[in-house]
Design an enzyme around this catalytic site. Structure first.
Site, PDB file in Angstrom:
ATOM      1  CB  CYS A  97      49.698  76.448  32.248  1.00 49.51           C
ATOM      2  SG  CYS A  97      51.071  75.692  32.035  1.00 49.51           S
ATOM      3  CB  CYS A 114      53.949  81.099  26.680  1.00 51.34           C
ATOM      4  SG  CYS A 114      52.544  79.948  27.046  1.00 51.34           S
ATOM      5  CG  ASN A 121      79.092  54.500  12.089  1.00 53.95           C
ATOM      6  OD1 ASN A 121      79.383  55.512  11.690  1.00 53.95           O
ATOM      7  ND2 ASN A 121      79.984  53.464  11.680  1.00 53.95           N
ATOM      8  CB  THR A 122      78.689  59.509  11.506  1.00 56.79           C
ATOM      9  OG1 THR A 122      79.133  58.588  10.346  1.00 56.79           O
ATOM     10  CG2 THR A 122      79.752  59.496  12.422  1.00 56.79           C
ATOM     11  CB  CYS A 127      58.859  82.054  29.731  1.00 55.97           C
ATOM     12  SG  CYS A 127      58.693  83.705  30.585  1.00 55.97           S
ATOM     13  CG  PHE A 141      77.843  45.797   9.359  1.00 62.27           C
ATOM     14  CD1 PHE A 141      78.717  45.496   8.377  1.00 62.27           C
ATOM     15  CD2 PHE A 141      77.096  44.885   9.930  1.00 62.27           C
ATOM     16  CE1 PHE A 141      79.033  44.077   8.438  1.00 62.27           C
ATOM     17  CE2 PHE A 141      77.338  43.504  10.010  1.00 62.27           C
ATOM     18  CZ  PHE A 141      78.513  43.186   9.074  1.00 62.27           C
ATOM     19  CB  CYS A 179      53.664  72.700  26.403  1.00 58.77           C
ATOM     20  SG  CYS A 179      54.548  74.456  26.217  1.00 58.77           S
ATOM     21  CB  CYS A 239      61.848  85.881  36.917  1.00 59.11           C
ATOM     22  SG  CYS A 239      61.414  86.567  35.366  1.00 59.11           S
ATOM     23  CB  CYS A 268      81.503  54.127   7.400  1.00 58.26           C
ATOM     24  SG  CYS A 268      82.568  54.525   8.734  1.00 58.26           S
TER      25      CYS A 268
END
Lengths: 434, 443
Positions: free
Chosen positions: A380, A357, A204-205, A353, A137, A383, A347, A139
């Site tokens: 900060c 940000c 399904n797709t 980053c 059910f 997030c 780093c 495609c």
């Protein structure tokens, strides 16, 4: 090595890795190769009614999108159901099942939404010795224009009706394969359950156009200068599939309904993720189409290794483990406070980053003239965008603050207690604490 | 008197301890996890992959690299060890540039193959660091097998046999096990005593004992081994070093490259290993390069590698030749030694230029003299026949599964035909073990 033997709807297979109903399972030749390579089961490419089979296009059937280094991330396909005669498929299925009794063999079926059509094909399928059926059910291309595939999957009443017919005329397990091209996946899943389905399989797709040729202005894959939307699959669709599986697994009406997880399963880890969200097994297509049937070897070894590490003796030990942790946004703990932390040793000073940000988030990372990037705790909000865009694993991490510490951004003390939006003073719907 | 690199003659301590430590550091240092992830991502998971075909032990390379990609380096190592129990050493010493990496499709496409050797090291290091022995031994069969030589062939054979439940005694002439892994490979290719650590780890399977100081002809005979054991595997390698035949070849200062390499490996303090100021290495194989490069790293001022044929014909790979050049070794091809001069000890080498005509090497008459206070012979090793087994072109004649002409006797490694590489020896030892197992359990 952990035991990967899986029992899904009473159907035993040596491992939880089945090939999905798709081009790789269209013929005896392919399926035998798949079983030799070690796949636990196969859902045969969708059968149609007796009579002249469908025809396929004679140009490109697939389009792709790529990640870096031309890694295939998403595939789109406009191939229809099997274009070989029903009789041929049935004979081949019976032969293969007889030769591989320990593997699961499921027949996928798509016939018109009429009782007679289903009543006609089901006994024929039963004769092959297939372990069960899967109702296609899902495609989204071609067949849906003829009232089948996703055209059925988008109408819960039809799903329920056809499933009921199948349970009436067929005595082995019935799996209903769902289309994701719908607003709320719980509705068709509930309909399948009401119709008596033993399980649902999804997704399904997804309706898609992978790209447009900017010289010819034709969508890809292009057939004589025109294109049609196709079914999107592969690693790119996994997040959508995981969410839909989780919705069915945790919805009271469908909770406990067995699920066969489909959608971008490429590695053992993908399979484990589907299974902890409630899938009893997984079905794979794009990974096999990209890398060949041998890819199952990594999946089997990887899952087994992980099970050994975690001490799981059988796959049923971990199926559904993550379901209790999937919740609605309103129940998330608003007293949980984290801060990004950049490991200066790791780093490499790319500054991604910072760009993310500074330009698009909370201006919570500072940059020195020497290209040292540091988190400004006062800004900060945790997030996670910096973590997501950082090219170095584990360079930036989200460190939870301990209860009793003061969040420099809000000036508030971090509370140990759980408190969510339903209890929050800003929520007009929140009931006052008694 | 001049000190350091300028000191005349053969002297120890040309460089400081710090310089030596840095010179002899790992040639291919291990990957950081991120580097490994980036390197692994380049593998295409080819079908019927050319790299696997190129690997003498047929490791499933695409599979193990994929296992690294998905975050399971230990599972990757398991895949490697199933085929090659010395996968850790092979990751360090295999000439990958002429094996798997040469075959990599990305070598053809970009001139930059997937770095299979370093990825293999990443995988094997993680398993060896974190876990015990990854295989379990089958129940004891009661069968006993003698293995002669604890080099790569003998160890691979012994491990496979022990895994299948047979009990194995290895007879090793030298003080330490490992064979050329321990004595014959450049120090910078296997640092931190890896060869011994690997043998200890391999023996974790159980069922293997090693008796040192025993060799055929020195307390052992093939007849007695055949009488005492259910099967015998010969993996004793090559015992002799080919001699130079030029005038003055016996002078002090002329020595074997093989011994120099072994002395370096066994040295606890590199400042105590003597080397000449002007060193000439005769030969063109891996051993010649290993000796020449290490002579430079020890502080020799001038090191020349002299090879009698053209550079194309050198046994050392392009990578090895480039490595030598990058360390300051001068490679002179088409020269052969004519005489070694000196007033007692070696002082100078005289060579004649050569040319090949109709496949035959001939001197051109033109000569060249180089100062040389140390000359290394690296013109090949030869096999010392054990007696009893049939010999073919100087090595033990064996079938595809390692059977010799004698019933119940198998052989593999450098003492049989085929390339003299660790990885080839491992494959031969492993395959002979499978055949021995089949023979011992038949009927």
């Amino acid at each position: 090595m952990a035991d990967l033997t899986t029992e899904f709807l009473g159907i035993k297979s040596p491992n939880p890795f089945w090939l999905a109903s798709a081009p790789p399972t269209d013929k005896e030749y392919n399926v035998r190769r798949a079983f030799e390579a070690g796949w636990g089961g196969v859902v045969w490419k969708t059968l149609g009614s007796e009579g002249p089979p469908v025809v396929n296009v004679n140009g490109p059937r697939y389009g792709a999108i790529y990640g870096a280094d031309r890694r295939l991330l998403g595939l789109n396909n406009i191939e229809l159901i099997t274009d070989r005669p029903l009789e041929t498929n049935l004979e081949e299925m019976a032969r293969v099942k007889a030769d591989y009794p320990d593997r699961a063999l499921i027949a996928s079926i798509m016939v018109p939404c009429e009782e007679e059509a289903w009543k006609a094909i089901l006994p024929r399928v039963a004769e092959t010795g297939a372990d069960g059926i899967e109702l296609n059910f899902g495609c989204p291309h071609g067949m849906s224009e003829r009232g089948m595939g996703s055209a059925v999957g988008q109408v819960p009443e039809y799903i329920e009706m056809v499933t009921r017919w199948c349970k009436q005329y067929y005595d082995r397990p019935v799996i209903v394969k769902l289309t994701p091209n719908i607003t709320d996946i719980r509705k068709p899943a509930a309909a399948a359950k009401r119709g008596g389905a033993d399980a649902v399989s999804l997704i399904n797709t997804i309706n898609s156009i992978t790209s447009i040729d900017l010289d010819s202005f034709s969508p890809e894959p292009s057939i004589d200068g025109k294109g049609s939307h196709g079914g999107y699959c592969g690693p790119a669709v996994k997040p959508i599939a995981l969410s839909m599986v989780s919705e069915i697994a945790r919805h009271p009406e469908t909770h406990g309904l067995p699920i066969s997880g489909i959608g971008g399963v490429t590695t053992w880890r993908d399979a484990a993720e589907f299974m902890v969200l409630g899938a009893g097994n997984v079905q794979v297509c794009t990974a096999a189409m990209t890398y060949g049937f041998r890819i199952v070897e990594e999946m089997k070894r990887g899952l087994s290794q992980w099970m050994d590490e975690k001490g799981y003796a059988s796959v049923s030990d971990f199926v559904g483990k993550a379901i209790p942790n999937v919740t609605d946004w309103q129940y998330l703990n608003l007293n949980y406070v984290a801060k990004a932390k950049i490991d200066q040793e790791k780093c490499i000073k790319c500054g991604r980053c910072y760009a993310a940000c500074e330009d698009t988030s909370h201006q919570a990372i500072s940059m020195s003239p020497e290209r040292v990037f540091e988190v400004i705790d006062e800004e900060c909000v945790a997030c996670n965008l910096c973590v997501d865009v950082c090219p170095v694993e584990d360079c930036i991490s989200m460190v939870p603050m301990a209860a009793g510490e003061v969040d420099p951004r809000t000036g508030k003390t971090v509370e140990a207690d759980y408190a969510n939006w339903t209890m929050h003073p800003n929520n007009p719907m929140a009931r006052a604490a008694e | 008197m001049a000190q350091g690199q300028m000191a005349p003659g053969v002297q120890a301590g040309r460089l400081s301890s710090d310089e030596l430590t840095s010179n002899f550091a790992d040639l291919h240092p291990p990957y950081a996890p991120h580097e490994a992830a980036v390197a692994a991502d380049r593998c295409y998971f080819c079908h019927d992959a050319p790299c696997v075909t190129a690997c003498p032990t047929a490791i499933d390379i695409p599979l193990f690299i994929r296992q690294i990609q998905v975050g399971q380096p230990e599972a990757a190592a398991q895949t490697i060890f199933e085929q090659n129990i010395l996968g850790g050493m092979c990751a360090r010493v295999c000439p990958t540039e002429t094996l798997c990496e040469e075959a990599c499709v990305r070598e053809a496409a970009e001139g930059k193959p997937v770095e299979i050797g370093r990825l293999q090291r990443h995988a094997t290091d993680s398993l060896m660091a974190r876990q015990g022995h990854p295989f379990t031994r089958a129940p004891e069969t009661g069968k006993r097998v003698a293995v002669v030589g604890a080099g790569p062939a003998g160890l691979a054979c012994a491990h496979r046999l022990a895994m299948k439940g047979h009990s194995v005694t290895i007879y090793e002439a030298k003080e330490k096990p490992g064979g050329l892994n321990e004595y014959g490979i450049a120090t910078y290719k296997t640092t931190d005593d890896f060869a011994q650590r690997e043998v200890d780890w391999l023996l974790g399977i159980g069922g293997i004992t090693i008796e040192h100081g025993k060799a055929l002809g020195e307390g052992l005979t093939l007849d007695s081994l055949r009488a005492d054991y259910d099967a015998v595997f010969l993996g004793m390698g090559l015992g002799a070093v080919n001699e130079l035949s030029c005038e003055g070849a016996e002078r002090e200062g002329v020595c074997d490259a093989v011994s120099f390499i072994a002395d370096l490996r066994q040295a606890s303090d590199l400042t105590k290993v003597p080397v000449g100021r002007n060193v000439v290495v005769i030969g063109g194989g891996m051993t010649a390069v290993d000796a020449a490069v290490q002579a430079r790293l020890l502080g020799a001022e001038n090191v020349t590698l002299a090879y009698r044929r053209s550079r194309k014909r050198m046994g050392a790979s392009k990578f090895e030749q480039d490595l030598a050049a990058s360390k300051g070794v001068r490679i002179i091809d088409n020269v052969m030694p004519v005489a070694i001069h000196g007033n007692g000890a070696t002082a100078e080498i005289e060579m004649e230029y050569t040319a090949e005509a109709d496949g035959k090497l001939q001197g051109t008459g033109e000569r060249l003299r180089l100062p040389a206070d140390q000359v290394f012979r690296a013109i090949g090793q030869s096999f010392v026949e054990p007696g009893g087994v049939e010999i073919d072109r100087g090595k033990i004649r064996v079938s595809e599964t390692g059977r010799t002409s004698l019933d119940g006797v198998w052989a593999g490694g450098d003492c049989t035909a085929g390339e003299d590489l660790t990885v080839v020896a491992v494959a031969e030892g492993r395959d002979a073990a499978e055949d021995i197992h089949a023979a011992l359990t038949k009927g």
